[in-house]
Design an enzyme around this catalytic site. Structure first.
Site, short mmCIF file in Angstrom:
data_model
loop_
_atom_site.label_atom_id
_atom_site.label_comp_id
_atom_site.label_asym_id
_atom_site.label_seq_id
_atom_site.Cartn_x
_atom_site.Cartn_y
_atom_site.Cartn_z
CG ASP A 1 -1.93 -0.96 1.05
OD1 ASP A 1 -2.22 -1.31 -0.09
OD2 ASP A 1 -2.61 -1.45 2.18
CG HIS B 1 -6.34 -2.92 0.38
ND1 HIS B 1 -7.59 -2.94 1.16
CD2 HIS B 1 -5.61 -2.12 1.41
CE1 HIS B 1 -7.56 -2.46 2.31
NE2 HIS B 1 -6.37 -2.07 2.56
#
Length: 335
Positions: A83, A108
């Protein structure tokens, strides 16, 4: 209730003439790339020139390029990087090579939901998120089954984003187990909440606190480890296979009565309020801001906590116990 889509409701038509770039070849990346490739789709892998995974991906029969080259060559770009690394790689190597009608994909929703990545309006943006680690996604695919997955469409520039997402999850084997439709917001906020409150944060804190309580009371650390940590897998496996009811049915009456009467005293109204506060920080973006700022200075707080965790007595004792269990599967997915 969530809508569930299965294999017989999907086709590969939306991806039939497209090139899919998988950015990253770690836990999820290798599983997505190999599964899609073996499903007959055109797959390339985007990596840094210096990546140790370059040769691995080539040995797996995949065409490898730099991230920028892969972005330029692809119609669908799946970003499977950590991320905290996605935004910088996106803006420096992917965005300059995007074309109208391309599709950006994520496993995600963090960077899209919290506006770390703001894609142009003329590209599709969708999510394809398997609910399992990469090695399970890969293994179940080779066994002819699969793991469930989530899909979501954030931006539908072409009018075909949902069909592309469905073809993608079919390609990784997820439609064999069922695919659930959600939104980027719902996936991101529930995923972070689960990680923080029970799956990672809550469970690890519960284990450590229970271990410390027994050791402080004079019990041997080894006994404390077995009762508070080692046996967690036995219970979790029962829940995973058949829910809480299966677990309660399988344990002794003593364990069932004790667990049902004492459990709510441990996880009580104060705990529930702390959960609500954690959820609020996820919803209003406070946690995301904190995590992004932490990443900008190379994670000093996280690294300090990792060192403390490694030195905890539970970890020291656990390592010794596991070394004496020769049949224990000690395979670690470092990716």
């Amino acid at each position: 209730m969530a809508k569930i889509i299965y294999d017989n409701e999907t086709t590969f038509d939306a991806l039939k003439d497209k090139t899919i770039a998988i950015m990253g070849y770690g836990s999820q990346g290798h599983a997505h790339a190999r599964n899609l490739h073996e499903s007959g789709l055109n797959v390339i892998v985007g990596l840094r020139k210096s990546s140790s995974s370059w040769a691995k991906a080539e040995n797996d029969g995949l065409k490898v390029m730099t991230v920028a080259e892969a972005a330029k060559a692809a119609d669908v770009i799946m970003i499977l990087l950590p991320d905290e690394n996605q935004a910088s790689v996106y803006y420096s190597e992917i965005a300059p090579n995007l074309e109208a009608g391309n599709a950006l994909a994520f496993a995600h929703g963090f960077n899209i939901h919290y506006n770390q990545i703001v894609p142009p309006k003329d590209v599709d943006v969708f999510m394809a998120a398997p609910k399992g680690p990469g090695h399970i996604v890969r293994r179940t695919y080779t066994e002819g089954i699969g793991v469930p997955a989530l899909i979501a469409v954030y931006q539908d520039a072409t009018g075909n984003a949902r069909e592309i997402a469905l073809s993608y999850v079919k390609g990784i084997g997820a439609t064999r187990a069922g695919v659930y439709e959600t939104t980027f917001r719902e996936e991101t906020e529930t995923d972070l909440f689960g990680e923080q409150v029970d799956l990672c944060g809550g469970l690890s804190s519960l284990i450590k606190t229970a271990f410390e309580t027994l050791v402080e009371a004079g019990y041997q650390p080894e006994m404390a480890y077995f009762e508070t940590c080692h046996e967690v897998k036995l219970i979790v496996d029962l829940i995973y296979e058949g829910g809480l009811e299966r677990m309660w049915h399988s344990v002794s009456n003593t364990a069932e009565y004790g667990g049902m009467t004492v459990g709510p005293r441990i996880i009580n109204d104060e705990s529930r309020e702390a959960m609500r506060e954690a959820l609020k920080r996820i919803q209003n973006g406070e946690f995301a801001k904190e995590f992004v700022l932490e990443g900008m200075v190379n994670h000093p707080v996280l690294k300090a906590m990792e060192r403390q965790e490694k030195e905890h007595q539970l970890e020291v004792v656990g390592k010794q116990i596991r070394a004496n269990i020769p049949w224990l599967n000690r395979e670690i997915d470092d990716d």
